[in-house]
Design a protein around this motif. Structure first.
Motif, short mmCIF file in Angstrom:
data_model
loop_
_atom_site.label_atom_id
_atom_site.label_comp_id
_atom_site.label_asym_id
_atom_site.label_seq_id
_atom_site.Cartn_x
_atom_site.Cartn_y
_atom_site.Cartn_z
N ALA A 16 0.79 -1.24 0.00
CA ALA A 16 0.00 0.00 0.00
C ALA A 16 0.82 1.28 0.00
O ALA A 16 0.27 2.36 -0.22
N THR A 17 2.12 1.18 0.26
CA THR A 17 2.95 2.39 0.27
C THR A 17 3.57 2.58 -1.11
O THR A 17 4.26 1.69 -1.59
N PRO A 18 3.31 3.72 -1.74
CA PRO A 18 3.78 3.87 -3.12
C PRO A 18 5.29 3.66 -3.29
O PRO A 18 5.71 3.01 -4.23
N ASP A 19 6.11 4.20 -2.39
CA ASP A 19 7.56 4.03 -2.48
C ASP A 19 8.06 3.74 -1.05
O ASP A 19 8.43 4.67 -0.32
N PRO A 20 8.05 2.45 -0.63
CA PRO A 20 8.37 2.13 0.76
C PRO A 20 9.75 2.62 1.20
O PRO A 20 9.91 3.09 2.34
N ALA A 21 10.74 2.53 0.31
CA ALA A 21 12.09 2.96 0.70
C ALA A 21 12.13 4.46 0.96
O ALA A 21 12.69 4.92 1.96
N GLU A 22 11.52 5.25 0.11
CA GLU A 22 11.51 6.69 0.30
C GLU A 22 10.67 7.06 1.53
O GLU A 22 11.04 7.96 2.30
N ALA A 23 9.56 6.37 1.74
CA ALA A 23 8.72 6.64 2.92
C ALA A 23 9.53 6.41 4.20
O ALA A 23 9.43 7.17 5.17
N THR A 24 10.35 5.37 4.20
CA THR A 24 11.16 5.06 5.39
C THR A 24 12.29 6.06 5.57
O THR A 24 12.57 6.49 6.68
N ARG A 25 12.91 6.46 4.46
CA ARG A 25 13.95 7.51 4.56
C ARG A 25 13.35 8.78 5.16
O ARG A 25 13.96 9.42 6.02
N GLU A 26 12.17 9.16 4.71
CA GLU A 26 11.52 10.36 5.22
C GLU A 26 11.23 10.22 6.72
O GLU A 26 11.45 11.15 7.51
N ALA A 27 10.75 9.04 7.14
CA ALA A 27 10.47 8.80 8.56
C ALA A 27 11.76 8.95 9.39
O ALA A 27 11.76 9.54 10.47
N MET A 28 12.88 8.43 8.87
CA MET A 28 14.13 8.51 9.62
C MET A 28 14.67 9.93 9.63
O MET A 28 15.31 10.34 10.61
N VAL A 30 12.78 12.58 9.85
CA VAL A 30 12.00 13.21 10.93
C VAL A 30 12.55 12.79 12.28
O VAL A 30 12.74 13.62 13.18
N ALA A 31 12.83 11.49 12.44
CA ALA A 31 13.31 10.98 13.73
C ALA A 31 14.61 11.67 14.16
O ALA A 31 14.83 11.91 15.35
N LYS A 32 15.46 12.00 13.19
CA LYS A 32 16.73 12.66 13.52
C LYS A 32 16.52 14.04 14.13
O LYS A 32 17.39 14.58 14.79
N THR A 33 15.35 14.66 13.89
CA THR A 33 15.08 15.98 14.46
C THR A 33 14.59 15.89 15.90
O THR A 33 14.34 16.90 16.54
N GLY A 34 14.37 14.65 16.41
CA GLY A 34 13.88 14.47 17.78
C GLY A 34 12.37 14.35 17.84
O GLY A 34 11.80 14.15 18.92
N ARG A 35 11.70 14.50 16.71
CA ARG A 35 10.24 14.30 16.68
C ARG A 35 9.94 12.88 16.21
O ARG A 35 10.79 12.20 15.64
N LEU A 36 8.71 12.44 16.46
CA LEU A 36 8.31 11.08 16.06
C LEU A 36 7.43 11.15 14.82
O LEU A 36 6.46 11.92 14.79
N PRO A 37 7.77 10.36 13.81
CA PRO A 37 6.97 10.38 12.57
C PRO A 37 5.79 9.40 12.67
O PRO A 37 5.98 8.20 12.88
N LEU A 38 4.60 9.93 12.55
CA LEU A 38 3.39 9.11 12.70
C LEU A 38 2.60 9.09 11.40
O LEU A 38 2.62 10.06 10.62
#
Ligand code: SF4
Length: 229
Positions: A16-28, A30-38
């Motif tokens: 269901a995720t159009p580009d799983p690798a890019e979606a995960t890179r984007e989540a990581m 966000v995580a590096k900024t100290g916020r949680l990606p939901l």
């Protein structure tokens, strides 16, 4: 045959995720900024496994270390929270409910230690749904649901053999049933759950539970039958 290149034919990704690798890179990122990606925080009933029917706040984390063909979750980042902001949102959304379930994507990609600590102080019990590749022993999660994904490259970490509350195997074919029976050897409640995209999977699962009544149980995605999230 000499000189002929070997061609590997892979199943096309239908998740269901159009580009799983890019979606995960984007989540990581966000995580590096100290916020949680939901992806989302919502209040519903647990639809699968041992806790079926119990009111639960779901916090779906973005990103996954796998890209399963049958994945029915779009795990792109939709909102971000500071850890304390996520705790407040869980309280706001769930009102009196004291069960929260971290799911994904793969929630163990992110550091939820402070969120789990704050929730426990407030009297919550915590479930986590994971593919079982990355243990997080420090979080003190009360109920760990492992859905192993070996064929998709997700090697089950041995820590989960001792600490999972339940195993849940998505079943597409006979190989998945064999893996579920291996998983049942760990002595935890072990569910087979038919792949919703494969109409033949339901009868396979029912037959397997009938053939191995002491080792396997059927899990259905009851929230889908109820048309709730
Ligand atoms: S492990 Fe789960 S969330 Fe990740 S791709 Fe597979 S089915 Fe989707």
């Amino acid at each position: 045959m000499r000189g002929m290149a070997r061609v590997t034919v892979e199943k096309p990704y239908r998740g269901a995720t159009p580009d799983p690798a890019e979606a995960t890179r984007e989540a990581m990122r966000v995580a590096k900024t100290g916020r949680l990606p939901l992806v989302e925080v919502f209040y519903s009933l647990q639809g699968e496994g041992l806790r079926t029917g119990q009111a639960t706040v779901f916090a779906r984390l973005a990103g996954c270390n796998l890209a399963c063909d049958f994945c029915d979750t779009d795990f792109r980042v939709q909102e971000t929270y500071a850890p304390e902001g996520l705790v407040e949102e869980i309280e706001r959304v769930g009102g009196p409910c004291r069960w929260v379930c971290f799911t994904g994507g793969e929630p163990t990609l992110h550091d939820l230690q402070s969120v789990c600590d704050a929730l426990h102080i407030r009297g919550y019990r915590i479930q986590m749904e994971t593919n079982g590749t990355r243990p997080r022993p420090g979080w003190g999660v009360d109920h760990i649901t492992v859905s192993p994904k070996q064929p998709q490259g997700g090697r089950l970490h041995p820590w989960y053999e001792r600490h999972a509350a339940e195993f849940k195997y998505v079943v597409d074919g006979e190989d998945d049933l064999r893996r579920a029976l291996d998983g049942a050897a760990h002595g935890r409640p072990t569910f087979v759950q038919p792949n919703a995209l494969n109409p033949a999977a339901m009868s396979l699962c029912i037959g397997a539970v009938q053939a191995h009544p002491d080792r396997l149980r059927l899990s259905l995605q009851t929230h889908k039958f109820l048309h709730i999230r």
